[in-house]
Enzyme design. Structure first.
Site, mmCIF file in Angstrom:
data_model
loop_
_atom_site.group_PDB
_atom_site.id
_atom_site.type_symbol
_atom_site.label_atom_id
_atom_site.label_comp_id
_atom_site.label_asym_id
_atom_site.label_seq_id
_atom_site.Cartn_x
_atom_site.Cartn_y
_atom_site.Cartn_z
ATOM 1 N N GLU A 182 57.918 17.417 -6.802
ATOM 2 C CA GLU A 182 59.224 17.562 -6.311
ATOM 3 C C GLU A 182 59.679 19.034 -6.423
ATOM 4 O OE1 GLU A 182 62.364 14.842 -7.153
ATOM 5 O OE2 GLU A 182 63.798 15.777 -5.789
ATOM 6 N N LYS A 224 57.392 15.633 -2.625
ATOM 7 C CA LYS A 224 58.782 15.262 -2.274
ATOM 8 C C LYS A 224 59.673 16.503 -2.055
ATOM 9 C CE LYS A 224 62.521 12.774 -4.086
ATOM 10 N NZ LYS A 224 63.314 11.668 -4.927
HETATM 11 P P1 13P Z 1 68.740 12.734 -3.609
HETATM 12 O O1 13P Z 1 67.951 12.064 -2.425
HETATM 13 O O2 13P Z 1 70.164 12.180 -4.074
HETATM 14 O O3 13P Z 1 68.646 14.215 -3.282
HETATM 15 O O4 13P Z 1 67.923 12.394 -4.837
HETATM 16 C C1 13P Z 1 66.285 12.473 -4.595
HETATM 17 C C2 13P Z 1 65.960 12.735 -6.111
HETATM 18 O O5 13P Z 1 64.932 11.936 -6.371
HETATM 19 C C3 13P Z 1 66.256 14.129 -6.634
HETATM 20 O O6 13P Z 1 65.463 14.188 -7.780
#
Ligand code: 13P
Length: 351
Positions: A182, A224
């Protein structure tokens, strides 16, 4: 069968389960401090019991498995039992949802680089991953953050975070866990959507360069990331069609087709805006990756507000979560509309 082959098979099974058609991943892995802030905004004390009750509410939502394939837990939740004594990961597996775990240790200031951050948590990670796998986790998540502003992001910060993401991904696959990689580009700022696209492209290219360098199997990870958006304070806000076009163009230029899935974070967009834009992206079609969602706030905002710390509100909060998950599921099919917002809780999404 060679051990390597077996491992590959189990990673593939997890990838397929997480990317089940029209299903997304619930991100419920907020740290103590993040969840504490969200509780505090509603006057809910951030006690261990309240955090457990809230996560139990989310995972226990009747019918959630119709729209949600897995959930990301924090270390505390992963080790907690429900009030009736069931380990939290088992609540999920019992309902055909895959339990995952956030394994980074949060953000720290990047030394020598003002306002930039790096993600901590590589020390001892190999041991922790083995324990999580043993206790039932099937996937992991690591979040790196890039912010846009004067002189930011720097190449050094992008590179450093990409290398840590690649090490995390490599260690996760070694442990038989599917990594969710991510690299988030924050929405905050006055930048245009074009700048967001340029920065997101640079970040993704650095991340995939590092993943190649570390020999990470692209087929056994999920990416992600955020949508490509105008900065929150930019005077000119791109519309949904422009967001869809910029997001898909950016991914095509930087994400190899071998990656099985890209799941979106919500990043602070309103619930409805996140759903609408997801729908616009999915309607466009032609993407070589399966697209999904892994929202935290985008799924939980309404549920948390509705619950407000009171056992009397559990059913209503669960209905709010189910409603949002159903709308996001429709968006993955490109079938979301304002009409969907009017579904009564409990009604089937048959669009
Ligand atoms: P948000 O959808 O609130 O941005 O959070 C996703 C997430 O896993 C952040 O690490």
């Amino acid at each position: 069968m060679k051990p390597g082959h077996e491992l590959g098979t189990s990673l593939q099974a997890t990838v397929s389960a997480l990317l089940a058609p029209a299903k997304g991943i619930l991100a419920a892995d907020e740290s103590f401090s993040t969840l504490g802030k969200r509780f505090a905004a509603l006057g809910i004390p951030s006690t261990e019991d309240n955090r457990r009750a809230y996560r139990e509410l989310l995972f226990g939502t009747p019918g959630l498995e119709e729209f949600i394939s897995g959930a990301i837990l924090s270390d505390e939740t992963f080790r907690q039992d429900t009030a009736s004594g069931t380990p939290m990961p088992e609540v999920l597996t019992g309902r055909s949802m895959v339990p995952g775990i956030k394994v980074d240790a949060g953000l720290a200031a990047f030394p020598g680089f003002e306002k930039e951050m790096f993600t901590q948590g590589l020390d001892g990670l190999r041991q922790r991953l083995a324990e999580y796998r043993e206790s039932g986790a099937r996937f992991t998540k690591w979040r790196a953050v890039t912010s846009i502003g004067r002189g930011r992001p720097t190449r050094t910060c992008i590179r450093s975070n990409a290398d840590a993401l690649a090490l995390f991904a490599s260690l996760s696959q070694e442990a038989g866990l599917v990594p969710i990689v991510e690299p988030e580009v924050l929405m905050d700022g006055t930048h245009t959507i074009a700048v967001c696209e340029e920065v997101t492209r640079a970040v993704l290219q650095a991340v995939f360069d590092a993943l190649f360098g570390h020999g990470v199997r692209l087929e056994a990870l999920l990416l992600k990331t955020g949508m490509v958006l105008s900065g929150t304070d930019c005077a000119e806000q791109a519309d949904d069609a422009q967001v869809a076009e910029a997001t898909l163009r950016c991914f095509r230029r930087s994400v190899p087709a071998a990656v099985p899935g890209i799941v979106f974070l919500s990043g602070g967009q309103s619930d409805v805006a996140a759903t609408r834009r997801l729908d616009a992206i999915c309607r466009t079609g032609g993407a070589p990756w399966t697209l999904g969602f892994s929202f935290g706030r985008g799924l939980q905002n309404e549920a948390l507000k509705t619950w407000n710390g009171s056992p009397a509100n559990v059913a209503a909060a669960q209905a709010a979560l189910l409603h949002r998950a159903r709308c996001d599921s429709l968006a993955l099919l490109g079938k979301y509309s304002a009409e969907a917002e009017r579904f009564e809780p409990g009604q089937k999404a048959s669009a």
